[in-house]
Every structure is written in C-alpha cells, then in structure tokens.
Design an enzyme around this catalytic site. Structure first.
Site, PDB file in Angstrom:
ATOM      1  N   GLN A  23      -8.985  -4.098  -5.291  1.00 30.03           N
ATOM      2  CA  GLN A  23     -10.105  -3.269  -4.808  1.00 30.03           C
ATOM      3  C   GLN A  23      -9.944  -1.785  -5.136  1.00 30.03           C
ATOM      4  O   GLN A  23     -10.919  -1.070  -5.319  1.00 30.03           O
ATOM      5  CB  GLN A  23     -10.267  -3.451  -3.299  1.00 30.03           C
ATOM      6  CG  GLN A  23      -9.099  -2.929  -2.474  1.00 30.03           C
ATOM      7  CD  GLN A  23      -9.287  -3.138  -0.976  1.00 30.03           C
ATOM      8  OE1 GLN A  23     -10.260  -3.716  -0.543  1.00 30.03           O
ATOM      9  NE2 GLN A  23      -8.343  -2.661  -0.194  1.00 30.03           N
ATOM     10  N   TYR A  32      16.034   7.218   4.709  1.00 30.20           N
ATOM     11  CA  TYR A  32      16.787   6.720   3.545  1.00 30.20           C
ATOM     12  C   TYR A  32      16.339   7.421   2.270  1.00 30.20           C
ATOM     13  O   TYR A  32      15.224   7.921   2.172  1.00 30.20           O
ATOM     14  CB  TYR A  32      16.729   5.194   3.430  1.00 30.20           C
ATOM     15  CG  TYR A  32      15.373   4.504   3.314  1.00 30.20           C
ATOM     16  CD1 TYR A  32      14.701   4.391   2.103  1.00 30.20           C
ATOM     17  CD2 TYR A  32      14.798   3.903   4.438  1.00 30.20           C
ATOM     18  CE1 TYR A  32      13.503   3.695   2.005  1.00 30.20           C
ATOM     19  CE2 TYR A  32      13.592   3.205   4.345  1.00 30.20           C
ATOM     20  CZ  TYR A  32      12.945   3.099   3.125  1.00 30.20           C
ATOM     21  OH  TYR A  32      11.759   2.411   3.027  1.00 30.20           O
TER      22      TYR A  32
HETATM   23  C1  FAD Z   1       5.492   0.925   8.130  1.00 28.15           C
HETATM   24  C2  FAD Z   1       5.836  -0.272   7.253  1.00 28.15           C
HETATM   25  C3  FAD Z   1       7.063  -0.342   6.615  1.00 28.15           C
HETATM   26  C4  FAD Z   1       7.425  -1.454   5.860  1.00 28.15           C
HETATM   27  N1  FAD Z   1       8.636  -1.508   5.221  1.00 28.15           N
HETATM   28  C5  FAD Z   1       8.976  -2.604   4.490  1.00 28.15           C
HETATM   29  C6  FAD Z   1      10.234  -2.676   3.801  1.00 28.15           C
HETATM   30  O1  FAD Z   1      11.041  -1.736   3.839  1.00 28.15           O
HETATM   31  N2  FAD Z   1      10.513  -3.818   3.091  1.00 28.15           N
HETATM   32  C7  FAD Z   1       9.637  -4.874   2.997  1.00 28.15           C
HETATM   33  O2  FAD Z   1       9.936  -5.882   2.344  1.00 28.15           O
HETATM   34  N3  FAD Z   1       8.436  -4.821   3.624  1.00 28.15           N
HETATM   35  C8  FAD Z   1       8.088  -3.716   4.360  1.00 28.15           C
HETATM   36  N4  FAD Z   1       6.862  -3.650   4.961  1.00 28.15           N
HETATM   37  C9  FAD Z   1       5.924  -4.775   4.808  1.00 28.15           C
HETATM   38  C10 FAD Z   1       5.257  -4.750   3.449  1.00 28.15           C
HETATM   39  O3  FAD Z   1       4.684  -3.486   3.177  1.00 28.15           O
HETATM   40  C11 FAD Z   1       4.183  -5.799   3.379  1.00 28.15           C
HETATM   41  O4  FAD Z   1       4.630  -6.996   3.977  1.00 28.15           O
HETATM   42  C12 FAD Z   1       3.837  -6.064   1.919  1.00 28.15           C
HETATM   43  O5  FAD Z   1       3.252  -4.914   1.349  1.00 28.15           O
HETATM   44  C13 FAD Z   1       2.911  -7.255   1.796  1.00 28.15           C
HETATM   45  O6  FAD Z   1       2.629  -7.447   0.441  1.00 28.15           O
HETATM   46  P1  FAD Z   1       1.306  -8.193   0.004  1.00 28.15           P
HETATM   47  O7  FAD Z   1       1.363  -8.264  -1.486  1.00 28.15           O
HETATM   48  O8  FAD Z   1       1.159  -9.449   0.784  1.00 28.15           O
HETATM   49  O9  FAD Z   1       0.112  -7.258   0.510  1.00 28.15           O
HETATM   50  P2  FAD Z   1      -0.210  -5.741   0.200  1.00 28.15           P
HETATM   51  O10 FAD Z   1       0.989  -5.025  -0.267  1.00 28.15           O
HETATM   52  O11 FAD Z   1      -0.921  -5.221   1.401  1.00 28.15           O
HETATM   53  O12 FAD Z   1      -1.215  -5.795  -1.015  1.00 28.15           O
HETATM   54  C14 FAD Z   1      -2.522  -6.266  -0.841  1.00 28.15           C
HETATM   55  C15 FAD Z   1      -3.377  -5.738  -1.992  1.00 28.15           C
HETATM   56  O13 FAD Z   1      -4.652  -6.355  -1.922  1.00 28.15           O
HETATM   57  C16 FAD Z   1      -5.658  -5.379  -2.111  1.00 28.15           C
HETATM   58  N5  FAD Z   1      -6.878  -5.876  -1.443  1.00 28.15           N
HETATM   59  C17 FAD Z   1      -7.110  -5.968  -0.113  1.00 28.15           C
HETATM   60  N6  FAD Z   1      -8.326  -6.481   0.126  1.00 28.15           N
HETATM   61  C18 FAD Z   1      -8.896  -6.722  -1.095  1.00 28.15           C
HETATM   62  C19 FAD Z   1     -10.149  -7.262  -1.508  1.00 28.15           C
HETATM   63  N7  FAD Z   1     -11.074  -7.644  -0.612  1.00 28.15           N
HETATM   64  N8  FAD Z   1     -10.403  -7.379  -2.831  1.00 28.15           N
HETATM   65  C20 FAD Z   1      -9.451  -6.976  -3.749  1.00 28.15           C
HETATM   66  N9  FAD Z   1      -8.255  -6.451  -3.418  1.00 28.15           N
HETATM   67  C21 FAD Z   1      -7.968  -6.339  -2.089  1.00 28.15           C
HETATM   68  C22 FAD Z   1      -5.082  -4.123  -1.501  1.00 28.15           C
HETATM   69  O14 FAD Z   1      -5.712  -2.947  -1.993  1.00 28.15           O
HETATM   70  C23 FAD Z   1      -3.616  -4.229  -1.922  1.00 28.15           C
HETATM   71  O15 FAD Z   1      -3.378  -3.672  -3.182  1.00 28.15           O
HETATM   72  C24 FAD Z   1       6.500  -2.538   5.738  1.00 28.15           C
HETATM   73  C25 FAD Z   1       5.249  -2.457   6.349  1.00 28.15           C
HETATM   74  C26 FAD Z   1       4.907  -1.342   7.103  1.00 28.15           C
HETATM   75  C27 FAD Z   1       3.554  -1.294   7.777  1.00 28.15           C
END
Ligand code: FAD
Length: 381
Positions: A35, A213
């Site tokens: 997105q 960190y």
């Molecule tokens: C404060 C914080 C600290 C964290 N620290 C860590 C850490 O140190 N180590 C670790 O492993 N995890 C950490 N996490 C967790 C980690 O960030 C997430 O679990 C991880 O990013 C999930 O990856 P994902 O690919 O499932 O989703 P996301 O990284 O959220 O990616 C989802 C993607 O989908 C896109 N998207 C959403 N809706 C749509 C749509 N309708 N159409 C098209 N695209 C869309 C978004 O723009 C995004 O690019 C942390 C989380 C938080 C909140």
C-alpha cells in the site's frame, strides 16, 4: 504444487518479502502488492535473532544485514534501580556456530532495503492498497484502492496487524490495545559524549522496561525503545510526537546509566501497542473450493513486542509456507501442513511475549534460536 500457479502476496513487510523470495526460488510467479508509495526510513530499529538471520541467509541477504546493521556481541538484562546484572548473553563465534546465525540489530528502513534485494526486480507493486478480495471461478480477484483489479491463484495475506486479507477470511475485528505504549527514539551515538554502553541492554522495571541498542556496526547510531503502561490510546493506530522530557519522566528513578542514555535522546515518538487473542485459523476461503488464502506474520498472530520476536515469526512463517506450497499438490494440504508446523511454536512465543519473561534471568534459548525454518520437519496436515 504446479508452478504455474500465480501467487499474490499482500504486504511488502518482513514476512511478505521473505515469502516472495522463497516462492520465486521455488519457481512460482509472484507479485507483491504494497500500500505504501515507497519504503520510508521510519524511526525504529528491530532485533533479528539467529532463527531469522539463518533463514535470510538462504535468500543471499545475511552479509547485507550485517553490513547495514550490527552483528551484536551481547545482550544484558539489568535491574531498573540497582543496575544489577540479572542475565548476560554473549554472541560470538561459538554462539553463532551453536545457533546457526548471527544476532543482528538494524534500522527498519535499512532492513527493507536489504529485503528488497531478495526478490526479483519489479516484484513489488507500490501504491497498491488492497481493499477487497473475491473468489471467482476458481481464482482470486484482488481489488485495489488505485482502481486496479488483478487475479491470482493463491493469496498470501502478509499485510500486518490490520490485515484486509484477515478480514476476508475471518471477518472484520479490530486488534486490542494492550494497555501499553512505546517510546521510540533514534539518535547519533556521539550524543552519549563518550559514555560506553553494551550492544543491547534491557532495563527491567516492575511495570515498564527500556531497551537501548546500537543500530550500526560502527556503533554510531542508538535506538532506545521504552515501554510504559497507558490506560487508553485516543489516536487510532498512528504514533504521536513526544519529548525527551516526557521519556525521562516515565523512567524517573531508573539507574543513572539509563538516565544518561535517555538524556542523549533527540526526537521521540510514542506508539500504541496492539495485539490479538490467539486464533488458529490461518487459511481457507469463502468460495467452497477449499480456500486459496493463507495468512502469515502479524496478519494472523500479532504479538506484544516484549520478546522481540514478532518479525522473527513472520520470517519463519514465510519460509515454512513456501516449503509447504512447493511440496504439496493440493492447496488445502499445503495450508494444513503450514498450520500444523507453525501454530505450536507461535503459540509459545505469543505466550512468552505476554508474560514479558524472555531473558529476564538465565534463560534456555536454544529452542528459539536454533530453530531452522528451512530444514525443520514439517507437521502432518
Ligand atoms: C514497538 C515494536 C517493537 C518491535 N520489535 C521487534 C523486534 O525487535 N524483533 C522482531 O522480530 N519483531 C519486533 N516487533 C514485531 C514486528 O515489527 C512485527 O511482528 C513484524 O513487522 C511483522 O511483520 P509482517 O511482515 O507480518 O507485517 P508488517 O511488517 O506490519 O508488514 C505489513 C505490510 O503490509 C502493508 N499493508 C498493510 N495493509 C495493506 C493493504 N491493505 N494492501 C497492501 N499492503 C498493505 C504494510 O504497509 C506493510 O508494509 C516489534 C513490534 C513493535 C510494535
């Protein structure tokens, strides 16, 4: 599975790009729809433990991760007031040999730059926000906010905690605010004025914690994430600006070593923390054909960030789902195998994340770090 199947991955996050990289190597035609108009360098870091780095190595990305981030040497847990060292974990050649990969911290924006190199050029379609999904005549139709309509045989929802693909599968259900918010600040290490800090320290209070960190191998950039309780959050899922003073006030009384770090903070933002209750339905469909849709990462199991493992789970999911799709002829069997393999491990990680107990004291870490999603035996569908 027939490699002629077209796979649409929704979301170019950690999980989506990893899945796309593996599926392309297995011979599938893959498109990733994101997105956002482009990747941006949002102000946050992320920890990637050995169970992640060894998977990303298979996409040729390990050296890039280390070059853009830092190959961390230690993680120290300290008591908020006395500064007592409650546990210390050393990352060196011996631990890398044992766990099978390095422990890396990296800026999230830099991580995206590295992950993008794991997929073929032109794989990611930016500015494609999925707004609806339909199953029509044995294929999936994806409808986007920009007016585009595309088709695929399989849809992988890697679209994060507010997943549209999850809405399609399970019905709309907002994530829950967990009663905590996170300060996030990145600043040049020069602002520490020579004060030396370990590569990563977790300062443990009774109801709050702070984790400063380094983000680079030059140790010239520091990230400090501080989690504190909050009764409510009135700003939807967006962050709001905060200040060094507010950050310091939230950690008043903590050991002077942490105060010195927080005094060096420049810009700070405050983020809400959301999760969802465990739900073991990660795949299926609505069209009566057995289902052509699977979820991974935060789309199916968002968790509190207290174990620094949500991203790790997304990467592991992506590797396992890709193996299952390559190994089975039938979608249902592939998805069943994926769920059987992943759900027990993710449930453990979700539970520990809620407890916020990981590395609080001496901790058995092998089960988590030694796991190799590229070789672990697959579960029975
Ligand atoms: C404060 C914080 C600290 C964290 N620290 C860590 C850490 O140190 N180590 C670790 O492993 N995890 C950490 N996490 C967790 C980690 O960030 C997430 O679990 C991880 O990013 C999930 O990856 P994902 O690919 O499932 O989703 P996301 O990284 O959220 O990616 C989802 C993607 O989908 C896109 N998207 C959403 N809706 C749509 C749509 N309708 N159409 C098209 N695209 C869309 C978004 O723009 C995004 O690019 C942390 C989380 C938080 C909140």
């Amino acid at each position: 599975m027939d490699r002629k199947n077209r796979i649409a991955v929704v979301g170019a996050g950690l999980g989506g790009l990893t899945a796309a990289g593996f599926l392309q190597r297995a011979g599938f035609t893959v498109k990733v729809y994101e997105q956002a108009p482009a990747f941006s360098r949002i102000g946050a870091g992320i920890i990637l433990s050995a169970n992640v780095t060894k998977v990303l190595r298979r996409l040729g990305l390990e050296e890039g991760l280390i070059a853009a981030g830092i190959r961390s040497q230690s993680y120290v847990s300290r008591a908020w007031n006395t500064g007592e060292i409650m546990a210390e974990f050393v990352f060196d050649a011996a631990s890398e040999a044992r766990y099978g990969g390095p422990y890396v911290h990296i800026h999230r924006g830099d991580l995206h730059g590295v992950l993008e190199r794991g997929v073929a050029p032109g794989t990611i379609a930016f500015d494609y926000q999925l707004v609806d999904l339909q199953e029509i005549h044995g294929s999936m139709r994806l409808i986007f906010a920009n007016g585009a309509v595309n088709e695929a045989d399989i849809v992988i929802g890697a679209d994060g905690i507010r997943s549209k693909v999850r809405d399609y599968l399970l019905g709309p259900e907002p994530p829950q605010f967990v009663g905590a918010v996170a300060y996030r600040a990145i600043f040049p290490a020069g602002r520490l004025k020579g004060f030396k800090i370990p590569d990563c320290t977790k300062w443990w209070g009774d109801d709050r914690h702070c984790l400063p960190y380094y983000l680079t191998g030059r140790r010239d950039e520091v990230y400090a994430i501080g989690v504190v309780p909050a009764a409510s959050w009135e700003h939807g899922d967006t962050s709001i600006p905060s200040s060094r003073e507010q950050y310091l006030e939230s950690f008043a009384g903590f050991h002077t070593d942490l105060q010195r770090v927080l005094e060096a903070v420049e810009a700070v933002t405050l983020w809400p923390i959301f999760d969802r209750k465990r739900n073991d339905c990660w795949s299926g469909g609505r069209g009566g054909s057995g289902g052509r849709v699977a979820l991974l990462g935060d789309a199916c199991h968002p968790m509190r960030p207290f174990m620094a493992a949500g991203g790790a789970m997304a990467v592991e999911d992506a590797a396992i789902l890709s193996r299952c799709l390559a190994d089975f002829d039938d979608f249902g069997d592939a998805f069943g195998c994926y769920e059987a393999t992943r759900i027990p491990r993710v449930a453990d990680v979700q539970r520990i994340s809620v407890e916020n107990s990981w590395m609080h004291g001496p901790t058995e870490t092998d089960w988590f770090y030694c796991y190799d999603a590229c070789t672990v035996p697959l579960g029975k569908p």
